[in-house]
Design a protein around this motif. Sequence first.
Motif, PDB file in Angstrom:
ATOM      1  N   ASP B  84       0.380  -0.863  -0.084  1.00  0.00           N
ATOM      2  CA  ASP B  84       0.142  -0.064   0.079  1.00  0.00           C
ATOM      3  C   ASP B  84       0.508   1.624   0.004  1.00  0.00           C
ATOM      4  O   ASP B  84       1.658   1.437   0.801  1.00  0.00           O
ATOM      5  CB  ASP B  84      -1.037   0.291   1.490  1.00  0.00           C
ATOM      6  CG  ASP B  84      -1.715   0.905   1.843  1.00  0.00           C
ATOM      7  OD1 ASP B  84      -1.602   1.532   1.088  1.00  0.00           O
ATOM      8  OD2 ASP B  84      -2.696   0.665   1.942  1.00  0.00           O
ATOM      9  N   GLU B  86       0.023   4.352   1.270  1.00  0.00           N
ATOM     10  CA  GLU B  86      -0.285   4.786   2.420  1.00  0.00           C
ATOM     11  C   GLU B  86       0.675   4.627   3.260  1.00  0.00           C
ATOM     12  O   GLU B  86       1.136   5.219   4.214  1.00  0.00           O
ATOM     13  CB  GLU B  86      -1.054   4.769   3.215  1.00  0.00           C
ATOM     14  CG  GLU B  86      -2.200   5.656   1.876  1.00  0.00           C
ATOM     15  CD  GLU B  86      -3.550   4.917   2.619  1.00  0.00           C
ATOM     16  OE1 GLU B  86      -3.888   4.878   3.669  1.00  0.00           O
ATOM     17  OE2 GLU B  86      -4.395   4.931   2.220  1.00  0.00           O
ATOM     18  N   LEU B  87       1.826   3.601   2.665  1.00  0.00           N
ATOM     19  CA  LEU B  87       3.320   3.045   4.293  1.00  0.00           C
ATOM     20  C   LEU B  87       4.400   3.457   3.602  1.00  0.00           C
ATOM     21  O   LEU B  87       5.475   3.221   3.988  1.00  0.00           O
ATOM     22  CB  LEU B  87       2.704   1.525   4.396  1.00  0.00           C
ATOM     23  CG  LEU B  87       1.635   0.972   4.804  1.00  0.00           C
ATOM     24  CD1 LEU B  87       1.711  -0.934   4.221  1.00  0.00           C
ATOM     25  CD2 LEU B  87       1.668   1.134   6.416  1.00  0.00           C
ATOM     26  N   GLU B  88       4.183   4.146   2.111  1.00  0.00           N
ATOM     27  CA  GLU B  88       5.305   4.646   1.434  1.00  0.00           C
ATOM     28  C   GLU B  88       5.347   5.646   1.047  1.00  0.00           C
ATOM     29  O   GLU B  88       6.252   6.462   0.371  1.00  0.00           O
ATOM     30  CB  GLU B  88       5.756   3.502  -0.028  1.00  0.00           C
ATOM     31  CG  GLU B  88       5.609   2.072   0.324  1.00  0.00           C
ATOM     32  CD  GLU B  88       6.535   1.739   1.552  1.00  0.00           C
ATOM     33  OE1 GLU B  88       7.706   2.213   1.027  1.00  0.00           O
ATOM     34  OE2 GLU B  88       6.904   0.156   1.828  1.00  0.00           O
ATOM     35  N   TYR B  93       6.701   9.287  -2.141  1.00  0.00           N
ATOM     36  CA  TYR B  93       7.863   8.075  -2.176  1.00  0.00           C
ATOM     37  C   TYR B  93       9.039   8.441  -3.274  1.00  0.00           C
ATOM     38  O   TYR B  93       8.635   9.469  -4.617  1.00  0.00           O
ATOM     39  CB  TYR B  93       6.783   7.142  -2.867  1.00  0.00           C
ATOM     40  CG  TYR B  93       8.037   6.256  -3.093  1.00  0.00           C
ATOM     41  CD1 TYR B  93       8.138   5.009  -1.375  1.00  0.00           C
ATOM     42  CD2 TYR B  93       8.212   5.379  -4.433  1.00  0.00           C
ATOM     43  CE1 TYR B  93       9.154   4.399  -1.834  1.00  0.00           C
ATOM     44  CE2 TYR B  93       8.904   4.194  -4.843  1.00  0.00           C
ATOM     45  CZ  TYR B  93       9.678   4.094  -3.663  1.00  0.00           C
ATOM     46  OH  TYR B  93      10.354   2.730  -4.033  1.00  0.00           O
TER      47      TYR B  93
END
Lengths: 277, 110
Positions: B84, B86-88, B93
């Motif tokens: 996901d 949203e975690l990166e 990013y």
Amino acid sequence: MTTTAKPIRNPCNLCQSARAILKRPKTGQQLCKDCFYHVFETEIHNTIVDNKLFRRGDRVAIGASGGKDSTVLAYVLKLLNDRYSYGLDLVLLSIDEGITGYRDDSLETVKRNRDQYQIPLLIVSYKDLYGWSMDDIVKEIGRKNNCTFCGVFRRQALDRGAIMLNVDHIVTGHNADDIAETVLMNILRGDLPRLQRCTSIITNDTSEDASGIETSKILRSKPFKYTYEKEIVMYAYFKKLDYFSTECIYSPNAYRGYARVFLKDLEALYTMRLYFV
Amino acid sequence: MTMSESLAIELQFSGGMELLFDNKKTIHTKVPAHFRQGADSHAVTIRDLIGWMASHLLKERPELFIGPDGSVRSGILVLVNGADWELEGELEYELQDGDEIVFISTLHGG
Ligand SMILES: [Zn+2]
Ligand SMILES: [Zn+2]
């Protein structure tokens, strides 16, 4: 000296031992693939148990369109029925509206799901029930409003199919996002009785359909009422489930489309929690 | 690193997203390693990639892919190397050579 393992990038909040692959919508919790599967399936199991959706021995029709929601629903219900011994007799029920280039293709997906999950399938067509197909209707009245029209007949066709299959219960793949969207549409239209019905997890309408057949004995429920679309799609993606993803060729994508984008934008702006609707 | 360098990126489309990209499920492409912003330049981010895709790869209806804020339209999920976005770091990013970016539409069908 002890050897220290290489630190994991974004460790899972539950097991701490694998890399997280999903940030959950409700809680922001980050989960690895296995913990996500476990949590996703268990929450649906809890919804089923807490709301007493089924009784042992129930014959349950899964309204199957070949799309993501109903494909994941069929897969998960089959899995939970085996895992927790619900004792349900599951069948797939699909409606063929007679839309060339759309429904014929999506029904091929449902047929593959029937074979993949080993659940019997009944297809009920508008042509058989009503004597006309949506292709015929569009030829007659044009493309205006025919999705609303089609939706009314689909609901009725599901009831008729359920009678043919002698089922106690119809389950559909409506998820938390769909329900929030329907609530918004009913508010926009000022339709309060429907507002109440669309938010309840289980309904038992004492109504007759157009041909006078009593449909009141059949329960309808939405096991994904508290499940977010993002997680349904991620689950289908990681599990490589086979689903159909083309927009209906007659859909003007008007009302519902705008309601959905409006809602997603609201959500993004205010991080509104669909869960509490 | 020189300004002319580019990164090899694998793009994947799913959930109906492929309909906007010539019905391709996978596109192997090269994107510039740096993007210019006024006088400065910075390492390519997903935000740059989305804009670059909209102008270089998108065959039709860009408004179904990119929103007015330069992000993907709401209802599109993004994965960076299997996780996901949203975690990166989402839009911020920084792409690495060999990254695999997946775009999944959640809006089609039920
Ligand atoms: Zn875990
Ligand atoms: Zn849906």
